[in-house]
Design an enzyme around this catalytic site. Sequence first.
Site, PDB file in Angstrom:
ATOM      1  N   LYS A   9     -14.653  -4.775 -15.718  1.00 37.79           N
ATOM      2  CA  LYS A   9     -15.764  -5.472 -16.364  1.00 37.79           C
ATOM      3  C   LYS A   9     -15.298  -6.815 -16.955  1.00 37.79           C
ATOM      4  CE  LYS A   9     -18.182  -1.153 -17.429  1.00 37.79           C
ATOM      5  NZ  LYS A   9     -18.857  -0.371 -18.476  1.00 37.79           N
ATOM      6  N   TYR A  49     -27.138  -0.385 -12.660  1.00 37.30           N
ATOM      7  CA  TYR A  49     -27.348   0.406 -13.870  1.00 37.30           C
ATOM      8  C   TYR A  49     -28.774   0.945 -13.994  1.00 37.30           C
ATOM      9  CZ  TYR A  49     -22.703  -0.584 -15.815  1.00 37.30           C
ATOM     10  OH  TYR A  49     -21.351  -0.615 -16.059  1.00 37.30           O
ATOM     11  N   PHE A  57     -29.014   1.104 -25.068  1.00 35.86           N
ATOM     12  CA  PHE A  57     -27.923   0.167 -24.802  1.00 35.86           C
ATOM     13  C   PHE A  57     -28.131  -0.638 -23.517  1.00 35.86           C
ATOM     14  CE2 PHE A  57     -26.751   4.367 -23.128  1.00 35.86           C
ATOM     15  CZ  PHE A  57     -26.445   4.081 -21.797  1.00 35.86           C
ATOM     16  N   ARG A  85     -11.973   8.843 -12.269  1.00 35.24           N
ATOM     17  CA  ARG A  85     -12.641   9.078 -13.566  1.00 35.24           C
ATOM     18  C   ARG A  85     -11.626   9.516 -14.628  1.00 35.24           C
ATOM     19  NH1 ARG A  85     -17.885   7.669 -14.596  1.00 35.24           N
ATOM     20  NH2 ARG A  85     -18.181   9.518 -15.877  1.00 35.24           N
ATOM     21  N   THR A  91     -15.953   7.578 -21.996  1.00 32.33           N
ATOM     22  CA  THR A  91     -16.743   6.337 -22.042  1.00 32.33           C
ATOM     23  C   THR A  91     -16.354   5.379 -23.165  1.00 32.33           C
ATOM     24  OG1 THR A  91     -18.605   7.531 -21.086  1.00 32.33           O
ATOM     25  CG2 THR A  91     -19.114   5.435 -22.128  1.00 32.33           C
ATOM     26  N   ARG A 102      -9.044   3.249 -20.528  1.00 31.01           N
ATOM     27  CA  ARG A 102      -9.824   2.920 -21.736  1.00 31.01           C
ATOM     28  C   ARG A 102      -9.051   3.289 -23.005  1.00 31.01           C
ATOM     29  NH1 ARG A 102     -15.442   5.284 -19.301  1.00 31.01           N
ATOM     30  NH2 ARG A 102     -16.286   3.350 -18.403  1.00 31.01           N
ATOM     31  N   ASN A 112     -16.007  -1.509 -22.607  1.00 30.94           N
ATOM     32  CA  ASN A 112     -15.081  -0.431 -22.264  1.00 30.94           C
ATOM     33  C   ASN A 112     -14.322  -0.676 -20.972  1.00 30.94           C
ATOM     34  OD1 ASN A 112     -17.153   0.001 -20.527  1.00 30.94           O
ATOM     35  ND2 ASN A 112     -17.526   2.135 -21.072  1.00 30.94           N
ATOM     36  N   HIS A 115     -15.640   0.456 -14.997  1.00 26.59           N
ATOM     37  CA  HIS A 115     -16.638   1.434 -14.546  1.00 26.59           C
ATOM     38  C   HIS A 115     -16.059   2.158 -13.335  1.00 26.59           C
ATOM     39  CE1 HIS A 115     -20.450   3.123 -13.105  1.00 26.59           C
ATOM     40  NE2 HIS A 115     -20.035   2.746 -11.915  1.00 26.59           N
ATOM     41  N   GLU A 126     -23.155   3.004  -4.895  1.00 27.57           N
ATOM     42  CA  GLU A 126     -22.491   1.839  -5.509  1.00 27.57           C
ATOM     43  C   GLU A 126     -21.616   1.094  -4.506  1.00 27.57           C
ATOM     44  OE1 GLU A 126     -20.571   3.496  -8.972  1.00 27.57           O
ATOM     45  OE2 GLU A 126     -22.459   3.631 -10.089  1.00 27.57           O
TER      46      GLU A 126
HETATM   47  P1  CMP Z   1     -20.116   2.752 -17.562  1.00 22.03           P
HETATM   48  O1  CMP Z   1     -19.125   3.751 -17.093  1.00 22.03           O
HETATM   49  O2  CMP Z   1     -20.111   1.425 -16.897  1.00 22.03           O
HETATM   50  O3  CMP Z   1     -21.581   3.365 -17.443  1.00 22.03           O
HETATM   51  C1  CMP Z   1     -22.637   3.000 -18.294  1.00 22.03           C
HETATM   52  C2  CMP Z   1     -22.208   2.069 -19.381  1.00 22.03           C
HETATM   53  O4  CMP Z   1     -23.098   1.908 -20.467  1.00 22.03           O
HETATM   54  C3  CMP Z   1     -20.949   2.592 -20.008  1.00 22.03           C
HETATM   55  O5  CMP Z   1     -19.858   2.492 -19.120  1.00 22.03           O
HETATM   56  C4  CMP Z   1     -20.871   1.732 -21.272  1.00 22.03           C
HETATM   57  O6  CMP Z   1     -20.310   0.475 -20.973  1.00 22.03           O
HETATM   58  C5  CMP Z   1     -22.340   1.477 -21.595  1.00 22.03           C
HETATM   59  N1  CMP Z   1     -22.786   2.151 -22.807  1.00 22.03           N
HETATM   60  C6  CMP Z   1     -23.080   1.525 -23.952  1.00 22.03           C
HETATM   61  N2  CMP Z   1     -23.506   2.395 -24.866  1.00 22.03           N
HETATM   62  C7  CMP Z   1     -23.465   3.617 -24.309  1.00 22.03           C
HETATM   63  C8  CMP Z   1     -23.804   4.927 -24.762  1.00 22.03           C
HETATM   64  N3  CMP Z   1     -24.266   5.167 -25.999  1.00 22.03           N
HETATM   65  N4  CMP Z   1     -23.622   5.954 -23.904  1.00 22.03           N
HETATM   66  C9  CMP Z   1     -23.164   5.726 -22.637  1.00 22.03           C
HETATM   67  N5  CMP Z   1     -22.859   4.493 -22.162  1.00 22.03           N
HETATM   68  C10 CMP Z   1     -23.016   3.443 -22.996  1.00 22.03           C
END
Ligand code: CMP
Length: 156
Positions: A9, A49, A57, A85, A91, A102, A112, A115, A126
């Site tokens: 990211k 997304y 969010f 993963r 996350t 992370r 974070n 992805h 994807e």
């Molecule tokens: P990602 O794995 O890219 O998938 C969804 C993204 O939403 C996640 O990483 C975070 O960057 C973002 N995000 C922000 N807030 C939240 C939340 N409360 N729960 C889950 N994902 C979140």
Amino acid sequence: MERTLIIIKPDGVQRHLVGRIIGRFEQKGLQIIGLKMMRLGREMAEKHYAVHKGKHFYDSLINFITSSPVVVMALEGAGAIEIARKLVGSTFGSAAEPGTIRGDFGVSNSFNLIHASDGPETARFELGLFFGPEELSEYEHADRTWIYDWSKGEPE
Ligand code: CMP
């Protein structure tokens, strides 16, 4: 063999972590079959997304992911989705385990770093969104017989 999509990211790129993050996957034994830098437009970000549309969010996530270039990567390996993963970690940076990407490189929950596709269906969707078939390279690593045990005809 399974394929998965990784996005480093904007924060990962801006914080000079691209090489180290890619290295985690290479060192593990996953094979890079596609790699490019790009700036996501809103349309692409919203497709990627779409499952999060409506969540609290969502807007900030779209703003963040389109704010600066990302690096997208297609990886291949036996069990690649689950393995990736695990390497990525949970996350939120604040809670992610040490040893994970992370967990080792960030503290933020929204920024974070990375992805990774969360399942086979998502990975297919994807990968199709980010890579054309001509952008994925099929080749054999010279050390593949040492990455896996092939004695039963399958990678183990
Ligand atoms: P990602 O794995 O890219 O998938 C969804 C993204 O939403 C996640 O990483 C975070 O960057 C973002 N995000 C922000 N807030 C939240 C939340 N409360 N729960 C889950 N994902 C979140």
